[in-house]
Each structure stands twice: as structure tokens, then as C-alpha cells.
Motif scaffolding. Structure first.
Motif, PDB file in Angstrom:
ATOM      1  N   PHE B 166      -8.619  -3.210  -4.936  1.00 56.51           N
ATOM      2  CA  PHE B 166      -9.336  -1.944  -4.927  1.00 56.51           C
ATOM      3  C   PHE B 166      -9.241  -1.259  -3.573  1.00 56.51           C
ATOM      4  O   PHE B 166      -9.001  -0.052  -3.480  1.00 56.51           O
ATOM      5  N   ILE B 167      -9.406  -2.038  -2.499  1.00 58.87           N
ATOM      6  CA  ILE B 167      -9.445  -1.428  -1.171  1.00 58.87           C
ATOM      7  C   ILE B 167      -8.122  -0.739  -0.843  1.00 58.87           C
ATOM      8  O   ILE B 167      -8.086   0.313  -0.196  1.00 58.87           O
ATOM      9  N   GLU B 168      -7.023  -1.297  -1.342  1.00 60.07           N
ATOM     10  CA  GLU B 168      -5.730  -0.661  -1.088  1.00 60.07           C
ATOM     11  C   GLU B 168      -5.608   0.647  -1.867  1.00 60.07           C
ATOM     12  O   GLU B 168      -5.031   1.618  -1.387  1.00 60.07           O
ATOM     13  N   GLY B 169      -6.184   0.661  -3.082  1.00 58.41           N
ATOM     14  CA  GLY B 169      -6.206   1.897  -3.855  1.00 58.41           C
ATOM     15  C   GLY B 169      -6.982   2.990  -3.140  1.00 58.41           C
ATOM     16  O   GLY B 169      -6.540   4.138  -3.060  1.00 58.41           O
ATOM     17  N   ILE B 170      -8.146   2.620  -2.594  1.00 57.10           N
ATOM     18  CA  ILE B 170      -8.956   3.586  -1.851  1.00 57.10           C
ATOM     19  C   ILE B 170      -8.205   4.069  -0.611  1.00 57.10           C
ATOM     20  O   ILE B 170      -8.215   5.254  -0.281  1.00 57.10           O
ATOM     21  N   GLY B 171      -7.531   3.143   0.057  1.00 54.03           N
ATOM     22  CA  GLY B 171      -6.727   3.523   1.215  1.00 54.03           C
ATOM     23  C   GLY B 171      -5.695   4.572   0.846  1.00 54.03           C
ATOM     24  O   GLY B 171      -5.502   5.557   1.570  1.00 54.03           O
ATOM     25  N   MET B 172      -5.080   4.396  -0.322  1.00 54.09           N
ATOM     26  CA  MET B 172      -4.074   5.362  -0.764  1.00 54.09           C
ATOM     27  C   MET B 172      -4.704   6.716  -1.061  1.00 54.09           C
ATOM     28  O   MET B 172      -4.113   7.761  -0.782  1.00 54.09           O
ATOM     29  N   VAL B 173      -5.911   6.706  -1.632  1.00 56.42           N
ATOM     30  CA  VAL B 173      -6.610   7.967  -1.895  1.00 56.42           C
ATOM     31  C   VAL B 173      -6.850   8.708  -0.583  1.00 56.42           C
ATOM     32  O   VAL B 173      -6.563   9.907  -0.462  1.00 56.42           O
ATOM     33  N   VAL B 174      -7.356   7.974   0.419  1.00 60.71           N
ATOM     34  CA  VAL B 174      -7.686   8.619   1.695  1.00 60.71           C
ATOM     35  C   VAL B 174      -6.414   9.135   2.366  1.00 60.71           C
ATOM     36  O   VAL B 174      -6.386  10.253   2.900  1.00 60.71           O
ATOM     37  N   LEU B 175      -5.351   8.333   2.290  1.00 57.48           N
ATOM     38  CA  LEU B 175      -4.085   8.780   2.865  1.00 57.48           C
ATOM     39  C   LEU B 175      -3.603  10.054   2.170  1.00 57.48           C
ATOM     40  O   LEU B 175      -3.155  11.005   2.823  1.00 57.48           O
ATOM     41  N   GLY B 176      -3.732  10.088   0.840  1.00 51.04           N
ATOM     42  CA  GLY B 176      -3.361  11.286   0.092  1.00 51.04           C
ATOM     43  C   GLY B 176      -4.170  12.492   0.531  1.00 51.04           C
ATOM     44  O   GLY B 176      -3.640  13.589   0.697  1.00 51.04           O
ATOM     45  N   MET B 177      -5.465  12.274   0.763  1.00 49.91           N
ATOM     46  CA  MET B 177      -6.317  13.385   1.208  1.00 49.91           C
ATOM     47  C   MET B 177      -5.888  13.868   2.594  1.00 49.91           C
ATOM     48  O   MET B 177      -5.872  15.065   2.865  1.00 49.91           O
ATOM     49  N   LEU B 178      -5.536  12.931   3.473  1.00 53.09           N
ATOM     50  CA  LEU B 178      -5.066  13.329   4.801  1.00 53.09           C
ATOM     51  C   LEU B 178      -3.776  14.152   4.692  1.00 53.09           C
ATOM     52  O   LEU B 178      -3.615  15.167   5.369  1.00 53.09           O
ATOM     53  N   LYS B 428       7.660  -1.705  -2.038  1.00 49.89           N
ATOM     54  CA  LYS B 428       7.847  -3.001  -1.395  1.00 49.89           C
ATOM     55  C   LYS B 428       6.517  -3.604  -0.959  1.00 49.89           C
ATOM     56  O   LYS B 428       6.345  -4.822  -0.936  1.00 49.89           O
ATOM     57  N   LEU B 429       5.566  -2.751  -0.580  1.00 49.38           N
ATOM     58  CA  LEU B 429       4.259  -3.260  -0.151  1.00 49.38           C
ATOM     59  C   LEU B 429       3.307  -3.389  -1.333  1.00 49.38           C
ATOM     60  O   LEU B 429       2.144  -3.740  -1.171  1.00 49.38           O
ATOM     61  N   GLN B 430       3.797  -3.052  -2.527  1.00 47.52           N
ATOM     62  CA  GLN B 430       2.995  -3.101  -3.754  1.00 47.52           C
ATOM     63  C   GLN B 430       1.734  -2.254  -3.650  1.00 47.52           C
ATOM     64  O   GLN B 430       0.665  -2.634  -4.125  1.00 47.52           O
ATOM     65  N   LEU B 431       1.860  -1.113  -2.976  1.00 43.79           N
ATOM     66  CA  LEU B 431       0.737  -0.182  -2.895  1.00 43.79           C
ATOM     67  C   LEU B 431       0.856   0.823  -4.042  1.00 43.79           C
ATOM     68  O   LEU B 431       1.958   1.321  -4.307  1.00 43.79           O
ATOM     69  N   PRO B 432      -0.261   1.127  -4.721  1.00 45.18           N
ATOM     70  CA  PRO B 432      -0.172   2.040  -5.873  1.00 45.18           C
ATOM     71  C   PRO B 432      -0.017   3.492  -5.425  1.00 45.18           C
ATOM     72  O   PRO B 432      -0.710   3.943  -4.517  1.00 45.18           O
ATOM     73  N   ALA B 433       0.913   4.216  -6.049  1.00 43.32           N
ATOM     74  CA  ALA B 433       1.172   5.588  -5.634  1.00 43.32           C
ATOM     75  C   ALA B 433       0.265   6.594  -6.335  1.00 43.32           C
ATOM     76  O   ALA B 433       0.012   7.670  -5.798  1.00 43.32           O
ATOM     77  N   ALA B 434      -0.239   6.249  -7.515  1.00 45.15           N
ATOM     78  CA  ALA B 434      -1.021   7.226  -8.273  1.00 45.15           C
ATOM     79  C   ALA B 434      -2.260   7.715  -7.510  1.00 45.15           C
ATOM     80  O   ALA B 434      -2.498   8.919  -7.440  1.00 45.15           O
ATOM     81  N   PRO B 435      -3.044   6.813  -6.893  1.00 40.65           N
ATOM     82  CA  PRO B 435      -4.209   7.306  -6.131  1.00 40.65           C
ATOM     83  C   PRO B 435      -3.815   8.226  -4.984  1.00 40.65           C
ATOM     84  O   PRO B 435      -4.538   9.175  -4.674  1.00 40.65           O
ATOM     85  N   LEU B 436      -2.656   7.979  -4.379  1.00 43.50           N
ATOM     86  CA  LEU B 436      -2.189   8.837  -3.292  1.00 43.50           C
ATOM     87  C   LEU B 436      -2.021  10.267  -3.793  1.00 43.50           C
ATOM     88  O   LEU B 436      -2.467  11.227  -3.169  1.00 43.50           O
ATOM     89  N   LEU B 437      -1.397  10.405  -4.959  1.00 44.03           N
ATOM     90  CA  LEU B 437      -1.143  11.736  -5.486  1.00 44.03           C
ATOM     91  C   LEU B 437      -2.432  12.442  -5.899  1.00 44.03           C
ATOM     92  O   LEU B 437      -2.567  13.638  -5.711  1.00 44.03           O
ATOM     93  N   LEU B 438      -3.355  11.662  -6.450  1.00 42.70           N
ATOM     94  CA  LEU B 438      -4.633  12.280  -6.823  1.00 42.70           C
ATOM     95  C   LEU B 438      -5.370  12.749  -5.577  1.00 42.70           C
ATOM     96  O   LEU B 438      -5.953  13.835  -5.558  1.00 42.70           O
TER      97      LEU B 438
END
Lengths: 155, 499
Positions: B166-178, B428-438
């Protein structure tokens, strides 16, 4: 030093990636006025987000070096495949105007095809010919998208 | 009746011959591309986006919706016939669908998927039409803090539901917002993170980003794994379910539809969540749970109905509140913006023919898919035999032309190349891309609403928790986080007890 070894390399790298982005955005955002909560400047929200991201990155890093973390290594990278694919896209962008759509698509198909382990010259050439005709028919003549078809020298 | 009046307006738009034609083309092309392994609805829509540029807004939207269902449907075919989900919402269909196919019942499985999807589509269209009015009215009650809370809830749910921690998903969301902050700050007019590049003044474009990550980077990944497709080679002959099949699939379809309709409306929800939930439910309710995974027809009927219903009702938050609930809807926002339509409560009142036309055409699209797919299934299966080495350059070509056509500029092409590299790092880092885009899509609205809310409350953050509506939305988000943390906490406690 059992406790400080990186056990989960994948998570460690992910956390480091987040941290690096956080630092980059925070440092850049320092140029923009922050203002106060009631009247935020352009720099307020970016700083807030960068701090949150940094915290998330740190938590992930700590989780990766903790003695109970799963052992996980980084996967192997296929940099050659990546270079062929990303490179072919860059070439398409760079060649679209000097060579026109026909030339740029030819280069795109030939270069990207090299990424496949089953690459053959005849296969790639046939594929390029088919795709160029298809794109001209659909995008240029069918939909009338404004695309430069021939090299700019000819115009 | 308002509902029927509105549906009549919709039919008048959707039944125009040209719009019928575009709906048909959308479904056909969507199925055509979506059936190819590794290409889900997102990549399919992104790829086919340029085709709609030249169209009128209503025709373009109708065609895009058709593409979406077509791609969704194509994914099911791939799941059943080659055991390869075209997209994440078809993952559960592979479990029992492929088993059915191996037992020589591929035709029945495909028919079940088609009938279930069509039924679910009909119900979801009605739900969408019935809910649109009241929800739009609710949206008008929303102020900045409520919108802020709603979007936070959506993002939290989207990261809870994404794969991986979950925490990695949230990280991707915040990165997307940035990343969404790149461009001109609307309040002060100053440039942020643009580094003097004029093309960045309008921000990072969603489409090159999506294509770089979900199109190009995905290709690099697919080329690495050289597993051969395990195509079911028997000829697909018998499409008709037996009486016993019907008896078993109908209740599953009903439950799947109900579940999907509900879960689709949820921010962060949609087709993926719906299909997983339905499969779990069917397995729990079944008197023969041991048949699941071995070709149980309920395991195809339930999830396929659910994902179609969810796919359709996930339009509800987008069209009524202007909040995309998942990545595909986020791409729809991008597509609508190209046609100068800004989804939100105003669309329904300002542009009723477009709004209701779109809704009715969704039903029309579902009908077309039923007709398209059952007789043509042999053709779609044949498509799967095209070797990947011919296929992926074609994807590259369509994506590249599509990216270029957004602004008729090469900057977007380079942007896509950069995000191809970034997307590969994520894989490669197995980070989910969908939260980033949202995060990228919702970022600007979240900042704007947060800033407005703070101006109105004179910088008092507690206002988010003292207003009942925003407080309950944030509470829901907190509960979602707790629920996802619970198993982790429990696992950790067990670990601690063992030592």
C-alpha cells in the motif's frame, strides 16, 4: 552488522527513487514563494507534497533494511531492448520533419524491430511496408490528420 | 418520467446513423486491439485516440466509449482462449474460463461472457441514467473541502486496490501529484518546474505519459519474456450453453451485475475490483467450491458481468462529479479535454444531448458487442496467432502517430520516450503505475480545492474534519487504510509471538 544490511533490494531502490524525487521537487520549489496556509503561494503545495513523499520514501527504505524484511533482489535489466524501443521513438520524433512520415515510420519500424530476439531483415522490411501503407491510408487519407508525408526538402 | 424523457433525448442522439456507425467502429476497433495479448483498455484507448480527433465531440465520445467496451471485451476473449488476461479485470476470467476452453467448452465460456456482459451492460446503463440526476444535484452541494476529501478518498482507494504494498501505491500517487504541478500555477500565474521549456508551461500531457508507460515500456517488458502462447487450438463450435449451464450462470450474473454496478461507482473502483469481488463471492456461495479453478461456469459468468457493470458505472463519478475513479476514466478526461469538454456537473445541464447520447450509446455499444462477438469469435482468435515480432512495431507506429497528433508537435514524442524509460524502471521495481497516473490527473484539482478551502477557512485545516460531508469522506479513507493495514499488523504480531 546484520541489522543494517539491505535485505530487500527492490524496496530499497523504490524508496530511494521516491526520496530522490522528493529532494528534487523540494529544492526546486524553494525558488517559489510559499505564502501562508490562508493564502498559499505557488511553492506551498509542492513543498507539502515533497515532504510527504520524502517521508514515504524513508519508511520504505527503513522497511527494506529491517531485519525482518523479505529478501528480494533487483530483477535483471534488459537495457538493450529498452534502448532499441525508446531510441526508435526518439528517432521518429527527430526524423518526422526532415524525412516525412514515410521515412520516419520506416526508421521507427526497422529500429524497434531490432528489439525482438526473433528479428529478421525480410520480416521487418515487409512489416514496415505494410504499416506505412496502412498509416497513409488511415491517418493521412482517411482521417486527414495534418502529418508531413514526404521529406521537407521536396516541399 | 424524467428518466424516460432523458433516455429519449439520448436515443435521438445515439440512434443517428453516423453515431451508430461510430459506436460500431469503436466497438470493432476496440475489440480488434483489445484482443491482442498485453493490450488492455488503457493502451487501446490511448492508441486509438488520434482517430477521434477529427470527429465532432459527441461522435468522438461515443466512439471512445465503444473502444473502451470493445477492449474490455477483447480482454475476456484472450483470457478464455489463451489463458492470458488482456487487462487486469480479466485476470479472474482466466482461472475458470481457460479451464472450460481446455475441456472443449471455449464456445460456451465465450457465450457466457458475452451474455453476462450484455445483461450487466443493460442494468448498468439504467443505473447510470437513474443516478446521474441525483448525483449531479449532490455535486452542486459540494464545496472545495468536500471535493478535496472526495478526491483524497478516491486516491487512497486506488492505491489500496493497486498491486503491491500500500505504501508504495501511495508514494506513486504523491509522485503523480508532484508531476502534475509542472506548468503554470493558476493562482499566481508563475511557472513551476518548467525550467523555461515553453512546451511544459501547460503541464505534462497525460497521453504521452500513459503511452510511454503502458504502451512502450510494456513492449520492452513483453519482449523480455519469451513464453509462447498456449492457444487452445480446437475449433470453437458449440456456443450454446446447456440448460444446466443456464441454471448455474443466471444467478451468478445477477449477483455479479449488482456487485459491479455498486463497486463501479466507488471512487478507486471499477472493473478490476468488481471482477475480483464477484469471483470471491461466487466461490463462497457455491455449493461446489471445489469446482472453481476447474472450469466452473459461475467463475466466468459472475466476474464477466461484474467487470462490465463496473466498467460502465465508473463513468458515473466522472460524468456527475468530474472525478475520474480509475486510470481509464482519467484517460477519458484527457480525451474529453481534447474536444474541449470538461467533465463535471455542468455537462449534464449544459450539454444534455451529449450527456444522454453518450449514456444510451453505451447500451447500443453493448448490443453491438454481443452481435459482433458471438459470430466473429473465430476471427478474433485468429488474430492471436500473429507473432509478437510483427505486432509490437505496429503498436509503436500507432502510439507514435497518436502522440504526435495531440498537438502536432514532436515534443510529446520525446516526452513519451522519456516516460518509456521511466515506465521500465517502474516495472523493474514492481511499482504500480496506475496510482501515478491518477495522481497526475487529480493533482491540479486537489491543489486548487485545498487552496480554496484554506482561503475560506483562513488557513484552518480542522475545517476538513468539522464539515460533516468532508469528514465522513475522509473517515472512509482512513477506514480503507486501516483495513489494508490490519492483515499486516496481524501478520507482524504473529511474527512477534513466534520469536
Amino acid at each position: 552488522m546484520k541489522g543494517l544490511a539491505i535485505r530487500n533490494h527492490r524496496a530499497f531502490a523504490s524508496g530511494a527513487l521516491f526520496l530522490a524525487f522528493a529532494v528534487f521537487f523540494f529544492v526546486t520549489a524553494l525558488q517559489y514563494p510559499a505564502g501562508i496556509a490562508a493564502k498559499m503561494g505557488p511553492g506551498y503545495f509542492p513543498r507539502l507534497l515533497a515532504i510527504v513523499l520524502a517521508a514515504i520514501g524513508l519508511v520504505i527504505i527503513l522497511g527494506a533494511i529491517k531485519s525482518t524484511a523479505d529478501r528480494q533482489t533487483l530483477r535483471t535489466w534488459d537495457l538493450k531492448g529498452l534502448a532499441w524501443i525508446a531510441g526508435s521513438v526518439i528517432l521518429f520524433g527527430a526524423l518526422l520533419f526532415p524525412l516525412g512520415l514515410v521515412g520516419a515510420l520506416f526508421v521507427l519500424v526497422m529500429v524497434s524491430s531490432r528489439a525482438s530476439p526473433e528479428f529478421t531483415w525480410t520480416g521487418a522490411l515487409t512489416n514496415a511496408a505494410v504499416l506505412i501503407v496502412l498509416c497513409l491510408a488511415v491517418f493521412v487519407y482517411g482521417l486527414g490528420l495534418p502529418l508531413p508525408v514526404w521529406p521537407s526538402l521536396l516541399n | 418520467m424524467d428518466l424516460f424523457h432523458n433516455l429519449a433525448i439520448g436515443f435521438a442522439t445515439a440512434a443517428q446513423p453516423t453515431n451508430l456507425l461510430y459506436a460500431f467502429f469503436g466497438c470493432l476497433l476496440g475489440t480488434l486491439i483489445g484482443v491482442l495479448p498485453g493490450l488492455g483498455p488503457l493502451a487501446t484507448i490511448a492508441m486509438l485516440l488520434p482517430i477521434t480527433y477529427a470527429l465532432q465531440p459527441d461522435a468522438a465520445l461515443i466512439m471512445l466509449a465503444g473502444i473502451y467496451y470493445g477492449a474490455q471485451y477483447g480482454g475476456s476473449t484472450t483470457a478464455i482462449v489463451v489463458n492470458l488476461p488482456g487487462e487486469s479485470s480479466s485476470v479472474v476470467t482466466t482461472i475458470d474460463g481457460y479451464q472450460m476452453a481446455k475441456q472443449g467448452r471455449a464456445g460456451v465460456a465465450l457465450a457466457t461472457a458475452a451474455i453476462g456482459s450484455f445483461f450487466a451492460g443493460c442494468v448498468a446503463t439504467l443505473a447510470l441514467a437513474a443516478l446521474a440526476g441525483p448525483l449531479t444535484a449532490t455535486a452542486l452541494l459540494f464545496g472545495p473541502k468536500e471535493f478535496f476529501a472526495l478526491m483524497i478518498l478516491g486516491l487512497i482507494l486506488a492505491s489500496v486496490l493497486s498491486s503491491g504494498p500500500f505504501i508504495e501505491g501511495i508514494g506513486m500517487v504523491v509522485l503523480g501529484m508532484l508531476l502534475s504541478l509542472v506548468g503554470t500555477d493558476l493562482n499566481s500565474g508563475s511557472q513551476r518546474f518548467a525550467f523555461g521549456i515553453p512546451q511544459l508551461f501547460d503541464g505534462l500531457d497525460f497521453v504521452p505519459l500513459a503511452m510511454g508507460i503502458f504502451g512502450f515500456a510494456e513492449i520492452v517488458k513483453n519482449l523480455e519474456q519469451d513464453d509462447k502462447l498456449s492457444l487452445v487450438t480446437q475449433k470453437i463450435t458449440n456456443l450454446f450453453p446447456t440448460r444446466d449451464d443456464f441454471r448455474r450462470m443466471v444467478p451468478a450474473m445477477l449477483r455479479g451485475t449488482a456487485l459491479g454496478t455498486l463497486l463501479g461507482v466507488l471512487p478507486g473502483g471499477g472493473a478490476v475490483l468488481s471482477s475480483f469481488a464477484s469471483y470471491t463471492l461466487e466461490k463462497k456461495l457455491s455449493r461446489h467450491p471445489e469446482q472453481f479453478g476447474k472450469g466452473a461456469i459461475e467463475g466466468v459468468a459472475g466476474p464477466e458481468s461484474a467487470n462490465n457493470a463496473g466498467a460502465q458505472t465508473s463513468f458515473i463519478p466522472l460524468l456527475t462529479l468530474g472525478v475520474p475513479s480509475n486510470v481509464v476514466m482519467a484517460l477519458m478526461v484527457g480525451a474529453m479535454n481534447i474536444h474541449n469538454i470538461h467533465p463535471g456537473p455542468e455537462v449534464m445541464t449544459k450539454n444534455p444531448t451529449l450527456f444522454w447520447g453518450l449514456i444510451v450509446s453505451m447500451w447500443v455499444g453493448n448490443l453491438m458487442l454481443l452481435i459482433l462477438n458471438l459470430p466473429l469469435v473465430g476471427l478474433w482468435v485468429k488474430l492471436l496467432t500473429i507473432p509478437y515480432r510483427y505486432l509490437f512495431p505496429a503498436i509503436m507506429v500507432f502510439c507514435s502517430i497518436g502522440v504526435y497528433s495531440i498537438n502536432s508537435g514532436t515534443f510529446e514524442v520525446y516526452e513519451a520516450a522519456v516516460f518509456c524509460v521511466f515506465g521500465y524502471v517502474l516495472i523493474k521495481l514492481q511499482l504500480p503505475a496506475a496510482p501515478l497516473l491518477l495522481g497526475l490527473v487529480l493533482g491540479p484539482a486537489i491543489e486548487e480545492n485545498f487552496r480554496r478551502a484554506m482561503v475560506l477557512s483562513r488557513g484552518d485545516v480542522t475545517v476538513l474534519l468539522t464539515s460533516p460531508l468532508s469528514a465522513s469522506l475522509l473517515a472512509a479513507a482512513a477506514i480503507a487504510i486501516l483495513l489494508i493495514m490490519l492483515p499486516t499488523i496481524r501478520a507482524r504480531r504473529e511474527e512477534a509471538l513466534q520469536e
